[in-house]
Motif scaffolding. Structure first.
Motif, PDB file in Angstrom:
ATOM      1  N   GLU A  49       0.833  -1.215   0.000  1.00 36.30           N
ATOM      2  CA  GLU A  49       0.000   0.000   0.000  1.00 36.30           C
ATOM      3  C   GLU A  49       0.865   1.263   0.000  1.00 36.30           C
ATOM      4  O   GLU A  49       0.426   2.323  -0.450  1.00 36.30           O
ATOM      5  N   ALA A  50       2.069   1.154   0.560  1.00 32.74           N
ATOM      6  CA  ALA A  50       3.043   2.263   0.534  1.00 32.74           C
ATOM      7  C   ALA A  50       2.483   3.520   1.195  1.00 32.74           C
ATOM      8  O   ALA A  50       2.725   4.642   0.749  1.00 32.74           O
ATOM      9  N   LYS A  51       1.773   3.336   2.286  1.00 35.47           N
ATOM     10  CA  LYS A  51       1.138   4.465   2.964  1.00 35.47           C
ATOM     11  C   LYS A  51       1.647   4.664   4.396  1.00 35.47           C
ATOM     12  O   LYS A  51       1.013   5.398   5.173  1.00 35.47           O
ATOM     13  N   ALA A  52       2.746   4.017   4.747  1.00 28.98           N
ATOM     14  CA  ALA A  52       3.267   4.227   6.108  1.00 28.98           C
ATOM     15  C   ALA A  52       3.765   5.669   6.232  1.00 28.98           C
ATOM     16  O   ALA A  52       4.494   6.148   5.361  1.00 28.98           O
ATOM     17  N   PRO A  53       3.383   6.349   7.296  1.00 28.30           N
ATOM     18  CA  PRO A  53       3.866   7.721   7.475  1.00 28.30           C
ATOM     19  C   PRO A  53       5.331   7.737   7.922  1.00 28.30           C
ATOM     20  O   PRO A  53       5.868   6.728   8.384  1.00 28.30           O
ATOM     21  N   SER A  73       8.287  11.242  12.357  1.00 25.82           N
ATOM     22  CA  SER A  73       8.566  12.650  12.047  1.00 25.82           C
ATOM     23  C   SER A  73       9.936  13.109  12.542  1.00 25.82           C
ATOM     24  O   SER A  73      10.604  13.919  11.880  1.00 25.82           O
ATOM     25  N   SER A  74      10.372  12.584  13.669  1.00 19.01           N
ATOM     26  CA  SER A  74      11.696  12.986  14.167  1.00 19.01           C
ATOM     27  C   SER A  74      12.797  12.486  13.236  1.00 19.01           C
ATOM     28  O   SER A  74      13.827  13.152  13.067  1.00 19.01           O
ATOM     29  N   SER A  75      12.584  11.323  12.632  1.00 19.00           N
ATOM     30  CA  SER A  75      13.599  10.794  11.713  1.00 19.00           C
ATOM     31  C   SER A  75      13.626  11.585  10.408  1.00 19.00           C
ATOM     32  O   SER A  75      14.692  11.777   9.808  1.00 19.00           O
ATOM     33  N   LEU A  76      12.458  12.042   9.977  1.00 22.00           N
ATOM     34  CA  LEU A  76      12.415  12.867   8.757  1.00 22.00           C
ATOM     35  C   LEU A  76      13.201  14.161   8.974  1.00 22.00           C
ATOM     36  O   LEU A  76      13.958  14.612   8.112  1.00 22.00           O
ATOM     37  N   LYS A  77      13.013  14.714  10.176  1.00 18.82           N
ATOM     38  CA  LYS A  77      13.737  15.944  10.495  1.00 18.82           C
ATOM     39  C   LYS A  77      15.253  15.676  10.540  1.00 18.82           C
ATOM     40  O   LYS A  77      16.054  16.435   9.980  1.00 18.82           O
ATOM     41  N   LEU A  78      15.633  14.578  11.155  1.00 15.37           N
ATOM     42  CA  LEU A  78      17.048  14.202  11.212  1.00 15.37           C
ATOM     43  C   LEU A  78      17.608  13.991   9.810  1.00 15.37           C
ATOM     44  O   LEU A  78      18.696  14.496   9.474  1.00 15.37           O
ATOM     45  N   TYR A  79      16.876  13.253   9.000  1.00 14.78           N
ATOM     46  CA  TYR A  79      17.288  12.970   7.609  1.00 14.78           C
ATOM     47  C   TYR A  79      17.550  14.271   6.853  1.00 14.78           C
ATOM     48  O   TYR A  79      18.578  14.426   6.188  1.00 14.78           O
ATOM     49  N   ASN A  80      16.639  15.227   6.994  1.00 14.86           N
ATOM     50  CA  ASN A  80      16.825  16.502   6.291  1.00 14.86           C
ATOM     51  C   ASN A  80      18.045  17.260   6.814  1.00 14.86           C
ATOM     52  O   ASN A  80      18.806  17.849   6.034  1.00 14.86           O
ATOM     53  N   GLU A  81      18.240  17.208   8.099  1.00 14.11           N
ATOM     54  CA  GLU A  81      19.406  17.911   8.666  1.00 14.11           C
ATOM     55  C   GLU A  81      20.705  17.248   8.224  1.00 14.11           C
ATOM     56  O   GLU A  81      21.711  17.920   7.954  1.00 14.11           O
ATOM     57  N   GLN A  83      10.360  -5.818  -2.975  1.00 13.60           N
ATOM     58  CA  GLN A  83       9.591  -4.710  -2.399  1.00 13.60           C
ATOM     59  C   GLN A  83      10.235  -3.345  -2.691  1.00 13.60           C
ATOM     60  O   GLN A  83       9.837  -2.339  -2.114  1.00 13.60           O
ATOM     61  N   ARG A  84      11.196  -3.320  -3.596  1.00 15.97           N
ATOM     62  CA  ARG A  84      11.903  -2.072  -3.864  1.00 15.97           C
ATOM     63  C   ARG A  84      10.949  -0.970  -4.335  1.00 15.97           C
ATOM     64  O   ARG A  84      10.968   0.156  -3.816  1.00 15.97           O
ATOM     65  N   ASN A  85      10.111  -1.292  -5.287  1.00 16.96           N
ATOM     66  CA  ASN A  85       9.256  -0.235  -5.831  1.00 16.96           C
ATOM     67  C   ASN A  85       8.298   0.307  -4.772  1.00 16.96           C
ATOM     68  O   ASN A  85       8.182   1.520  -4.584  1.00 16.96           O
ATOM     69  N   ALA A  86       7.633  -0.578  -4.068  1.00 19.37           N
ATOM     70  CA  ALA A  86       6.698  -0.139  -3.024  1.00 19.37           C
ATOM     71  C   ALA A  86       7.429   0.663  -1.955  1.00 19.37           C
ATOM     72  O   ALA A  86       6.902   1.654  -1.421  1.00 19.37           O
ATOM     73  N   THR A  87       8.650   0.256  -1.669  1.00 22.81           N
ATOM     74  CA  THR A  87       9.422   0.947  -0.632  1.00 22.81           C
ATOM     75  C   THR A  87       9.800   2.355  -1.090  1.00 22.81           C
ATOM     76  O   THR A  87       9.680   3.326  -0.330  1.00 22.81           O
ATOM     77  N   GLU A  88      10.216   2.469  -2.330  1.00 23.59           N
ATOM     78  CA  GLU A  88      10.567   3.799  -2.848  1.00 23.59           C
ATOM     79  C   GLU A  88       9.338   4.717  -2.896  1.00 23.59           C
ATOM     80  O   GLU A  88       9.422   5.897  -2.530  1.00 23.59           O
ATOM     81  N   LYS A 109       8.928   8.197  -0.636  1.00 26.33           N
ATOM     82  CA  LYS A 109       8.625   9.509  -1.226  1.00 26.33           C
ATOM     83  C   LYS A 109       7.311  10.051  -0.690  1.00 26.33           C
ATOM     84  O   LYS A 109       7.196  11.239  -0.375  1.00 26.33           O
ATOM     85  N   PHE A 110       6.331   9.167  -0.553  1.00 24.13           N
ATOM     86  CA  PHE A 110       5.056   9.556   0.062  1.00 24.13           C
ATOM     87  C   PHE A 110       5.283  10.179   1.443  1.00 24.13           C
ATOM     88  O   PHE A 110       4.634  11.161   1.821  1.00 24.13           O
ATOM     89  N   ALA A 111       6.241   9.619   2.163  1.00 20.93           N
ATOM     90  CA  ALA A 111       6.479  10.067   3.542  1.00 20.93           C
ATOM     91  C   ALA A 111       7.394  11.292   3.613  1.00 20.93           C
ATOM     92  O   ALA A 111       7.566  11.868   4.689  1.00 20.93           O
TER      93      ALA A 111
END
Lengths: 260, 260
Positions: free
Chosen positions: A147-151, A154-162, A180-185, A189-191
């Motif tokens: 489904e590729a809908k996992a959010p 948020s703290s990791s997204l912030k860390l990743y950007n930094e 599962q590469r395509n679903a994972t990618e 990106k969704f997240a």
């Protein structure tokens, strides 16, 4: 394919079997508590969750029945977010300092991230049906992955950007399989994760390997390619331990399942 | 002599200096929290304590000021006892199983214990004056050691007795110094610990060594003497990490101080 457990490798088949449900050591131990004041479930379960985070619990099969509500409350409430925030803050404090002191030679500064319960949060899948915490269903979980809908966590997204801003090479190393590469990618990106140096998934030759072995082999390959792994973020000790290790490893909370 | 920090060894003198007070990474990081709901002190401090237990916090100098009350409440309330109980239960569950499978050869099955905040509890010393959590005073702490009145950590006393019953060789390995041997033995007996294979304290030649080095060297010597170190209990990661390691290591909680 999310491989659960088993340090007791005898119980695992070669292809990432659904684990056999066993009484865990913690179940046995908790039943044996007799001295002192009787522990309430909430108190015991807070301590059990700590034992999971420190690794004291060792290999475990599933959330103790008496702790299902506590784990659910933890994941849905303020603590999971707060605990994850502090991990990210610790990580950033280290990253900035490490980068400043690691600029000798030509090594490329890298940060390795696990995906499930590290970059992405599967709590919606587990929260929808708590029995999934005790009876892992690979088919059902793989459908959730598709489904590729996992959010994002948020703290990791912030860390990743930094880390991207600081100039780190971001390498994603997951126990998910190549199919599962395509679903994972799509899900990444969704997240909100938009770029990475590599996304490494289990190949056919990795099937049956304990995560520590699989991930250590891939970290060794990264070093051979000239990356200096300064940081590593994962929700399982098996994401972090083994040789070579990152300069610093950061354990994200996960009281929902254990992967050996 | 209880040596605090510093992984930043530059700041430590050769003789176990009183640490310089610095802003810790966690203080900096917590000040930087800006997104999302403002974290209450209690919520942040619970997460900070978790980061200490997992090792995510890395080296730290002193309890953040905003967490002094939380640490005090943790130590005096049900959680410290409960968390320690679960560590002991995890340890016993492993010990019985490990002994059954480790009987090949002539190795003597051993369990290594740290002393402060592992077998003995110095909470009465710190609770009497919370400023001691931020301004370590070696003279004052050594006077407390000389009093030899620290109580047992009750879960560790229970574990110790069960390990003795199982036939483990109990080895005590502490950062205290040789000149404190008598006070330490008196205190151990006062607290209910009556026998051990060895009590290893820092010698003059160990002064200035980081705890990981000192304790690893002593574990190596134990192995050379024919002991098989199945378990190791300590409240600091520096009690547990380094080569050789025990088959399983158990991290007891300690949000009061950090030793590198």
């Amino acid at each position: 394919m999310l491989r659960r457990l088993l340090a007791l490798a005898l119980l695992a088949t070669a292809s990432g079997a659904r684990p056999v449900l066993l009484r865990t050591a913690t179940d046995d131990a908790s039943a044996a508590v007799s001295s002192g004041a009787a522990q309430s479930d909430a108190l015991f379960c807070d301590s059990w969750m700590l034992s999971v985070e420190t690794g004291n619990a060792g290999p475990w099969i599933s959330v103790p029945t008496r702790c299902l509500d506590s784990v659910h409350s933890y994941m849905e409430g303020d603590r999971y977010a707060s605990d994850s925030d502090v991990v990210a803050l610790d990580s950033i404090a280290f990253a900035a300092q490490a980068l400043a002191t690691a600029q000798e030679g030509n090594a490329k500064p890298a940060w390795v991230f696990d995906i499930d319960e590290t970059l992405l949060c599967n709590d919606p899948y587990y929260a929808a049906n708590l029995s999934r915490l005790q009876n892992f269903n690979e088919t059902s979980f793989d459908e959730w992955v598709d489904e590729a809908k996992a959010p994002a966590l948020s703290s990791s997204l912030k860390l990743y950007n930094e880390l991207l801003d600081l100039g780190f090479h971001i390498i994603l190393l997951t126990g998910r399989s190549e199919f599962q590469r395509n679903a994972t990618e799509v899900n990444l990106k969704f997240a909100g994760y938009h770029s990475w140096e590599k996304l490494i998934l289990r190949q056919t030759s990795d099937i049956g390997k304990p995560a520590v072995q699989y991930k250590s082999e891939r970290r060794a390959a990264m070093e051979a390619e000239g990356f200096k792994i300064l940081g590593n973020s994962g929700d399982q000790w098996s994401d972090l331990l083994g040789s070579p290790m990152a300069t610093r490893s950061f354990k994200l909370p996960n009281p929902m399942y254990f992967i050996s």
